[in-house]
Design an enzyme around this catalytic site. Structure first.
Site, PDB file in Angstrom:
ATOM      1  N   GLU A  52       0.803  -1.222   0.000  1.00  0.00           N
ATOM      2  CA  GLU A  52       0.000   0.000   0.000  1.00  0.00           C
ATOM      3  C   GLU A  52       0.841   1.280   0.000  1.00  0.00           C
ATOM      4  OE1 GLU A  52      -4.070   0.258   1.666  1.00  0.00           O
ATOM      5  OE2 GLU A  52      -2.958   1.052   3.383  1.00  0.00           O
ATOM      6  N   LYS A  54       0.717   4.770   1.262  1.00  0.00           N
ATOM      7  CA  LYS A  54      -0.043   5.361   2.363  1.00  0.00           C
ATOM      8  C   LYS A  54       0.779   6.439   3.045  1.00  0.00           C
ATOM      9  CE  LYS A  54      -2.551   3.716   6.481  1.00  0.00           C
ATOM     10  NZ  LYS A  54      -2.888   2.500   7.254  1.00  0.00           N
ATOM     11  N   LYS A 114      -8.111   2.458  -2.645  1.00  0.00           N
ATOM     12  CA  LYS A 114      -8.394   2.368  -1.207  1.00  0.00           C
ATOM     13  C   LYS A 114      -9.070   3.667  -0.786  1.00  0.00           C
ATOM     14  CE  LYS A 114      -7.626   0.013   2.716  1.00  0.00           C
ATOM     15  NZ  LYS A 114      -6.305   0.145   3.356  1.00  0.00           N
ATOM     16  N   GLU A 163     -14.601  -5.409   3.205  1.00  0.00           N
ATOM     17  CA  GLU A 163     -13.883  -5.349   4.477  1.00  0.00           C
ATOM     18  C   GLU A 163     -14.815  -5.514   5.677  1.00  0.00           C
ATOM     19  OE1 GLU A 163     -10.609  -2.455   5.087  1.00  0.00           O
ATOM     20  OE2 GLU A 163     -11.905  -1.680   6.678  1.00  0.00           O
ATOM     21  N   ASN A 184     -10.149  -6.667   8.839  1.00  0.00           N
ATOM     22  CA  ASN A 184      -9.355  -5.555   9.344  1.00  0.00           C
ATOM     23  C   ASN A 184      -9.284  -5.647  10.864  1.00  0.00           C
ATOM     24  OD1 ASN A 184      -8.110  -3.105   9.908  1.00  0.00           O
ATOM     25  ND2 ASN A 184      -9.298  -1.968   8.398  1.00  0.00           N
ATOM     26  N   GLU A 214      -5.773  -7.484   7.145  1.00  0.00           N
ATOM     27  CA  GLU A 214      -5.471  -6.062   7.011  1.00  0.00           C
ATOM     28  C   GLU A 214      -5.160  -5.444   8.375  1.00  0.00           C
ATOM     29  OE1 GLU A 214      -8.418  -3.802   4.782  1.00  0.00           O
ATOM     30  OE2 GLU A 214      -9.433  -5.681   4.320  1.00  0.00           O
ATOM     31  N   SER A 215      -4.244  -4.492   8.379  1.00  0.00           N
ATOM     32  CA  SER A 215      -3.878  -3.672   9.551  1.00  0.00           C
ATOM     33  C   SER A 215      -3.071  -4.465  10.581  1.00  0.00           C
ATOM     34  CB  SER A 215      -5.107  -3.066  10.230  1.00  0.00           C
ATOM     35  OG  SER A 215      -5.722  -2.108   9.394  1.00  0.00           O
TER      36      SER A 215
END
Length: 265
Positions: A52, A54, A114, A163, A184, A214-215
């Site tokens: 990503e 970001k 995103k 998500e 997530n 995710e995360s």
């Protein structure tokens, strides 16, 4: 108002400044870039990596200046990423639609837009921008909105990352028959991260689905934990943009040897 509500409110305000009639977008669909097959790219054997771009996040603030998103995307591509995620939400993530356009033009990998997709306009906009994959966040949408936006996205040929953050949202995604579901570990309403979310939710998702963690993934141990829970892909942003050497960081996360980056240069 929680954090997610504040972000959504900002997204809708920003959207108003660029809104045009839907029919204008529909008339341009035939000119949209050819799609690259995000689902296919994430269906390889082993763990797929969504890398990503970001700059900032609501929880951590500024992460990296990223003055050249194209150079970063090319590093991700050389390092063996399967898909590139580009933040386009401006207020909290300092993302830019122009980043998505520039990155997609410069690389051969599929690209995820995103953002917080809340309207039909954004779906058409995403297709015209060349997004191969878009994000639909279950917590931000009613059942009707989720169904309608998912159906429109797939009709336009895009793949959809749906998500979820808890058991109820995971069931909604499963009922939708989503083919790519992201779990997530960050609660978007409080911004708290709990790694146990992967262990609790990923096993409840059918094995036929691409399951994205995710995360909260910053070490090889985090990746292994997600893999043990059943994740078939990981989405990583913060640890890569802050690393100073994204190719080495990717290699370490995926457990590849020194030859990995050289083989993909």
């Amino acid at each position: 108002m929680n954090v997610l509500d504040e972000i959504m409110q900002g997204v809708l305000l920003d959207l108003a400044s660029r809104q045009v009639p839907i029919n204008d977008l529909k008339q341009q669909i035939d000119l949209a870039p050819k799609l690259r097959g995000a689902k296919q790219s994430l269906s390889k054997a082993g763990t797929s990596l969504i890398a990503e771009i970001k700059r900032s996040s609501p929880s951590k603030g500024a992460l990296s200046q990223i003055t050249d998103p194209v150079a970063l995307a090319k590093s991700y591509e050389r390092g063996g990423a399967d898909l590139i995620s580009v933040l386009t939400e401006e207020r909290r993530f300092n993302g830019k639609i122009t980043d998505l356009i520039a990155v997609r033009d410069a690389i051969g990998l599929p690209v995820l837009r995103k953002d917080f997709i809340l309207t039909e306009f954004q779906v058409y906009e995403s297709r015209l921008l060349g997004a191969d994959l878009i994000l639909l966040i279950v917590a931000a949408l009613s059942n009707a909105q989720l169904r309608d936006l998912y159906q429109l996205s797939t009709e336009l040929g895009m793949d959809v990352l749906v998500e979820v953050h808890d058991e109820e949202e995971a069931q909604r995604a499963i009922d939708l028959k989503a083919e790519i579901i992201g779990v997530n570990s960050r609660n978007l309403k409080t911004l708290e991260v709990s790694a146990s979310v992967f262990e609790e939710l990923i096993p409840t998702i059918p094995s036929s689905v691409i399951r994205v963690a995710e995360s909260g993934i910053s070490t090889r141990a985090d990746v292994v934990q997600a893999q043990k829970a059943g994740a078939t892909a990981i989405l990583v942003g913060e640890s890569l943009v802050k690393s100073g050497d994204p190719i080495s960081a990717m290699r370490e996360l995926l457990g590849h040897g020194q030859a990995f980056a050289h083989d993909n240069s």
